[in-house]
Design a protein around this motif. Structure first.
Motif, PDB file in Angstrom:
ATOM      1  N   ALA A 143      -6.399  -2.718  -6.591  1.00 15.62           N
ATOM      2  CA  ALA A 143      -5.583  -1.641  -6.014  1.00 15.62           C
ATOM      3  C   ALA A 143      -6.252  -0.290  -6.208  1.00 15.62           C
ATOM      4  O   ALA A 143      -6.307   0.531  -5.281  1.00 15.62           O
ATOM      5  N   ARG A 144      -6.786  -0.052  -7.406  1.00 14.44           N
ATOM      6  CA  ARG A 144      -7.457   1.227  -7.663  1.00 14.44           C
ATOM      7  C   ARG A 144      -8.707   1.382  -6.791  1.00 14.44           C
ATOM      8  O   ARG A 144      -9.007   2.476  -6.302  1.00 14.44           O
ATOM      9  N   LEU A 167      -9.206   0.030  -3.821  1.00 13.05           N
ATOM     10  CA  LEU A 167      -8.753   0.303  -2.458  1.00 13.05           C
ATOM     11  C   LEU A 167      -8.320   1.762  -2.321  1.00 13.05           C
ATOM     12  O   LEU A 167      -8.647   2.433  -1.327  1.00 13.05           O
ATOM     13  N   ASP A 168      -7.592   2.251  -3.322  1.00 13.42           N
ATOM     14  CA  ASP A 168      -7.111   3.639  -3.278  1.00 13.42           C
ATOM     15  C   ASP A 168      -8.259   4.653  -3.281  1.00 13.42           C
ATOM     16  O   ASP A 168      -8.114   5.763  -2.768  1.00 13.42           O
ATOM     17  N   ILE A 214      -0.389  -5.931   3.786  1.00 17.91           N
ATOM     18  CA  ILE A 214      -0.283  -5.253   2.486  1.00 17.91           C
ATOM     19  C   ILE A 214      -1.511  -4.388   2.229  1.00 17.91           C
ATOM     20  O   ILE A 214      -1.413  -3.220   1.832  1.00 17.91           O
ATOM     21  N   VAL A 215      -2.693  -4.951   2.464  1.00 15.57           N
ATOM     22  CA  VAL A 215      -3.936  -4.214   2.200  1.00 15.57           C
ATOM     23  C   VAL A 215      -4.097  -3.061   3.181  1.00 15.57           C
ATOM     24  O   VAL A 215      -4.498  -1.949   2.800  1.00 15.57           O
ATOM     25  N   LYS A 262      -1.788  -1.373   4.652  1.00 18.47           N
ATOM     26  CA  LYS A 262      -0.861  -0.315   4.271  1.00 18.47           C
ATOM     27  C   LYS A 262      -1.419   0.484   3.092  1.00 18.47           C
ATOM     28  O   LYS A 262      -1.304   1.714   3.039  1.00 18.47           O
ATOM     29  N   ARG A 263      -2.055  -0.227   2.171  1.00 15.22           N
ATOM     30  CA  ARG A 263      -2.636   0.441   1.001  1.00 15.22           C
ATOM     31  C   ARG A 263      -3.775   1.372   1.420  1.00 15.22           C
ATOM     32  O   ARG A 263      -3.931   2.472   0.890  1.00 15.22           O
ATOM     33  N   LEU A 264      -4.557   0.939   2.378  1.00 15.81           N
ATOM     34  CA  LEU A 264      -5.678   1.765   2.835  1.00 15.81           C
ATOM     35  C   LEU A 264      -5.211   2.953   3.669  1.00 15.81           C
ATOM     36  O   LEU A 264      -5.867   3.997   3.678  1.00 15.81           O
ATOM     37  N   ARG A 295       2.674  -8.914  -3.568  1.00 18.27           N
ATOM     38  CA  ARG A 295       1.632  -8.437  -4.482  1.00 18.27           C
ATOM     39  C   ARG A 295       0.245  -8.728  -3.931  1.00 18.27           C
ATOM     40  O   ARG A 295       0.064  -9.630  -3.111  1.00 18.27           O
ATOM     41  N   LEU A 296      -0.747  -7.980  -4.397  1.00 22.51           N
ATOM     42  CA  LEU A 296      -2.134  -8.290  -4.093  1.00 22.51           C
ATOM     43  C   LEU A 296      -2.516  -9.575  -4.819  1.00 22.51           C
ATOM     44  O   LEU A 296      -2.078  -9.821  -5.946  1.00 22.51           O
ATOM     45  N   ASP A 315      -4.637  -5.012 -10.325  1.00 26.20           N
ATOM     46  CA  ASP A 315      -4.591  -3.568 -10.596  1.00 26.20           C
ATOM     47  C   ASP A 315      -5.943  -2.912 -10.326  1.00 26.20           C
ATOM     48  O   ASP A 315      -6.013  -1.798  -9.778  1.00 26.20           O
TER      49      ASP A 315
END
Length: 440
Positions: A35-36, A38-39, A89-90, A92-94, A348-349, A32
């Motif tokens: 993820a934050r 990266l966001d 996955i990463v 796409k998140r970026l 998942r990450l 988590d």
């Protein structure tokens, strides 16, 4: 001339490839938090990518890396599939944010996989991330090198290759389980240069079992003759309770503290006399190399691969045990390859542990990095007197000096750079109540 202080050398201190160190990572920080982070990356933020291949064709006894034998091909294929999924996955998140400056492949031995698999990974990274002609580096086990690898690396525009040489002494190679004749290293270097890959690093070691000053001199003679653009000279750390494979090394045959010190000093003197620029306390670069230029300009940084000219504030790691770093966060992926594959398979990450950095820890990290990379750090008025009092013994020994409120490691104190830096460590140092007003 370096000064010899056995009481300091007997005190174990971290290498500080990060602060806080991996010993302080906990499972209170994980996916988590990653993820934050990266966001929160903004458009055009400089980032570096690291890809971990935790496999080797042959396992060396001295090695402390997270790696295993590459014998079971299906396990290797499953890992590569998971690695590609994590990259996707990463990315796409970026969502295209962040500009990739560097891509590094490490391990283990990235050449434990087939050359075509490296090309696939690199193509995926260049396709999914904002990466226009990044610097690309790779660690190689010379024993697994071939003409095909040289051709593929050149076609993939790899810009730098690091070779695990360690020593050219046959009896020491036998003692550490890594047999690679000088003639083979010569062929590897020639093969790379034939393909115009001239940025070549040698990783060397001192403190190895049965290693004498003469053994080190002979290795340095051949290294200087082959003229790699960078050299790292690491001290072997014998930790058999933590690294079971090291139990195959005869501890009674290891050099004592005094001989280790003389080996490190001899290496420093020989390499600097040969024209290499010292960088930090264990790296050396030819004057035309980017790392030497960074050292001259005060731009050297430190990450999990050692001293570097990479100035990106964000490092994104892929693969089992890979570490990602942000200004206020360090996270590490699940270490076990099987568990890592399972997590990624669920979409998942894979971050499983890490540490958040408070403002105080960021300040401490700043001082530690500056001391190790530049040999000095500027203190503010709130820090100066407290630090000077705490480090008074180092000053009496002539290891450090002061330029007003700037703490400077003297030339004779270079072997103790990590000891001085450790005093700023909240857990290991003597400045637990350090007050600071610097901006980081």
């Amino acid at each position: 001339m370096w000064s010899y202080h056995p009481d300091l050398l007997a005190k174990p201190v971290p290498r500080y490839t990060s602060y806080p160190t991996a010993m302080e990572f906990t499972d209170a920080v994980g996916a988590d938090d990653y993820a934050r982070a990266l966001d929160a990356i903004e458009a055009a933020t400089p980032i570096s990518l690291y890809v971990h291949i935790p496999f080797c064709e042959q396992i060396c006894w001295y090695c402390g890396c997270n790696t295993g034998a590459a014998g079971r091909k299906h396990r290797l294929a499953d890992y590569l599939a998971a690695l590609q999924s994590e990259i996707t996955i990463v990315a796409k998140r970026l969502g295209g944010r962040g500009r990739v400056q560097r891509i590094a492949f490490g391990g283990g031995s990235p050449n434990a996989i087939a050359p075509v698999e490296l090309v696939r990974l690199l193509d995926l990274l260049l396709t999914l991330f904002d990466a226009h002609r990044p610097e690309i580096s790779i660690e190689l086990d010379p024993r697994g090198f071939s003409a095909e690898w040289a051709l593929v690396l050149a076609a993939a525009r790899v810009t730098r290759v690091s070779l695990g040489v360690q020593t050219f002494a046959p009896h020491i190679q036998q003692a550490i389980g890594r047999i690679q004749p000088l003639s083979h290293i010569e062929r590897v270097v020639a093969g790379l240069r034939l393909r115009d890959i001239d940025a070549i690093n040698f990783d060397l070691m001192y403190g190895l079992p049965g290693q004498t000053l003469a053994d080190l001199d002979e290795t340095l003679d051949e290294t200087i003759r082959l003229a790699p653009s960078r050299i790292s000279l690491f001290g072997y750390a014998h930790l058999p309770n933590m690294i079971p494979r090291q139990r195959q090394i005869d501890a009674s045959d290891l050099p004592d503290h005094e001989l280790r010190f003389e080996q490190a000093r001899r290496g420093y003197e020989r390499l600097t006399d040969a024209g290499y620029v010292p960088v930090g306390f264990d790296h050396f670069a030819l004057r035309g190399d980017a790392l030497a230029a960074a050292a001259k300009q005060g731009r050297v940084n430190r990450n999990f691969q050692g001293f570097t000219e990479d100035d990106a504030t964000v490092l994104v790691g892929f693969g089992a045990s890979a570490i990602s770093r942000f200004p206020d966060l360090i996270v590490q992926n699940e270490k076990k390859a099987g568990a890592y594959r399972d997590i990624i398979g669920e979409g998942r990450l894979a971050s499983a542990r890490g540490v958040r950095l408070s403002q105080d820890e960021q300040r401490r990290a700043h001082h530690i990095r500056e001391l190790l990379c530049l040999g000095k750090t500027q203190l503010d008025s709130d820090e100066h007197l407290a630090v000077r009092e705490t480090l008074a013994d180092y000053e009496r020994r002539g290891i450090i000096g002061w330029d007003k409120s700037e703490l400077v490691i003297r030339a004779r104190g270079l072997p103790y750079a990590r000891h001085i830096a450790s005093e700023f460590d909240l857990l290991r140092g003597r400045m637990a109540n350090l007050r600071a007003g610097i901006r980081v």
